[in-house]
Each structure stands twice: as C-alpha cells, then as structure tokens.
Motif scaffolding. Structure first.
Motif, PDB file in Angstrom:
ATOM      1  N   ALA A  28       0.877  -1.263   0.056  1.00 24.12           N
ATOM      2  CA  ALA A  28      -0.024   0.048  -0.113  1.00 24.12           C
ATOM      3  C   ALA A  28       0.850   1.269  -0.029  1.00 24.12           C
ATOM      4  N   ARG A  29       1.924   1.241   0.832  1.00 30.19           N
ATOM      5  CA  ARG A  29       2.900   2.387   0.779  1.00 30.19           C
ATOM      6  C   ARG A  29       3.405   2.810  -0.575  1.00 30.19           C
ATOM      7  N   GLU A  30       3.644   1.973  -1.263  1.00 30.83           N
ATOM      8  CA  GLU A  30       4.074   2.047  -2.727  1.00 30.83           C
ATOM      9  C   GLU A  30       3.086   2.426  -3.590  1.00 30.83           C
ATOM     10  N   LEU A  31       1.924   1.848  -3.397  1.00 27.89           N
ATOM     11  CA  LEU A  31       0.666   2.190  -4.371  1.00 27.89           C
ATOM     12  C   LEU A  31       0.343   3.657  -3.995  1.00 27.89           C
ATOM     13  N   GLN A  32       0.431   4.124  -2.788  1.00 30.61           N
ATOM     14  CA  GLN A  32       0.072   5.430  -2.338  1.00 30.61           C
ATOM     15  C   GLN A  32       0.897   6.455  -3.015  1.00 30.61           C
ATOM     16  N   LYS A  33       2.008   5.995  -3.245  1.00 34.22           N
ATOM     17  CA  LYS A  33       2.872   6.904  -4.227  1.00 34.22           C
ATOM     18  C   LYS A  33       2.373   7.136  -5.749  1.00 34.22           C
ATOM     19  N   VAL A  34       2.512   5.963  -6.069  1.00 29.89           N
ATOM     20  CA  VAL A  34       2.136   5.859  -7.650  1.00 29.89           C
ATOM     21  C   VAL A  34       0.939   6.364  -7.864  1.00 29.89           C
ATOM     22  N   GLU A  36      -0.238   8.894  -6.444  1.00 30.37           N
ATOM     23  CA  GLU A  36      -0.093  10.214  -6.019  1.00 30.37           C
ATOM     24  C   GLU A  36      -0.980  10.841  -4.709  1.00 30.37           C
ATOM     25  N   TYR A  37      -1.278   9.893  -3.906  1.00 32.07           N
ATOM     26  CA  TYR A  37      -1.738  10.340  -2.682  1.00 32.07           C
ATOM     27  C   TYR A  37      -0.661  10.631  -1.770  1.00 32.07           C
ATOM     28  N   TRP A  40      -1.057   9.568   3.947  1.00 36.86           N
ATOM     29  CA  TRP A  40      -1.338   8.140   4.043  1.00 36.86           C
ATOM     30  C   TRP A  40      -2.780   8.079   4.835  1.00 36.86           C
ATOM     31  N   ARG A  41      -3.476   8.923   5.550  1.00 32.03           N
ATOM     32  CA  ARG A  41      -4.742   8.938   5.899  1.00 32.03           C
ATOM     33  C   ARG A  41      -5.866   9.139   4.696  1.00 32.03           C
ATOM     34  N   ASN A  42      -5.433   9.579   3.788  1.00 31.72           N
ATOM     35  CA  ASN A  42      -6.456   9.953   2.645  1.00 31.72           C
ATOM     36  C   ASN A  42      -6.455   8.449   1.975  1.00 31.72           C
ATOM     37  N   PHE A  43      -5.297   7.927   1.777  1.00 35.72           N
ATOM     38  CA  PHE A  43      -5.209   6.742   1.012  1.00 35.72           C
ATOM     39  C   PHE A  43      -5.581   5.527   1.767  1.00 35.72           C
ATOM     40  N   GLU A  44      -5.679   5.737   3.017  1.00 39.08           N
ATOM     41  CA  GLU A  44      -6.110   4.433   4.026  1.00 39.08           C
ATOM     42  C   GLU A  44      -7.710   4.626   3.984  1.00 39.08           C
ATOM     43  N   LYS A  45      -8.293   5.603   3.700  1.00 37.83           N
ATOM     44  CA  LYS A  45      -9.794   5.622   3.364  1.00 37.83           C
ATOM     45  C   LYS A  45     -10.296   4.890   2.097  1.00 37.83           C
TER      46      LYS A  45
END
Length: 85
Positions: A28-34, A36-37, A40-45
């Motif tokens: 997830a942390r890698e997907l978050q960057k790809v 463009e989040y 983290w709190r926004n991507f976690e949603k």
C-alpha cells in the motif's frame, strides 16, 4: 494496447512483488505514491472502501488485504516497527 495503458502497466509492474508461491502483490505504501496520494490517511480511506467492497461481494478480505509490519528508520537513525498495509 494504447500508450497510456502500457505506461500504467509499467508503473504497476515496477512496484510489483512476488511471494514464495509465485503470487503477485503490491504494498500500500508504494501504491500510495504511484497513485499520488500525498497523505497516508487519505489513501487509507480508499483501502477501507476497497475492503468494504470485498465484504459486499462476499470476498475474503483477509486474503485480499494482508497487514504487514516493516522496520522504519527515523530522521535520527532510530528504527521502529510500524504497521503497514
């Protein structure tokens, strides 16, 4: 396949991992960057919505989403274990 689709596939292939059984997975942390989040709190949603969708479709959430712990080195060289998805 058009150029945009090929480019997207290359980006996801570049962060793809393969486990000992040959199954593909993404962190997830890698997907978050790809995706463009910036926070983290926004991507976690988004992850939580995906988990709810799995439940709605009677899919096994714990099979699709596995929480992992990885050591993270802080600014002063301190290492801690932080839960990552």
């Amino acid at each position: 396949m058009n150029d945009k689709l090929l480019s997207s596939k290359a980006i996801f292939d570049s962060i793809k991992h393969i486990d000992e059984n040959g199954k593909e997975y993404w962190e997830a942390r890698e997907l978050q960057k790809v995706l463009e989040y910036t926070e983290w709190r926004n991507f976690e949603k988004v992850i939580d919505k995906a988990k709810k969708a799995c439940k709605t479709n009677n899919s096994n959430v714990s099979y699709q989403f596995v929480d992992i712990n990885k050591p993270i080195t802080g600014g002063k060289g301190n290492t801690e274990i932080q839960e990552r998805k």
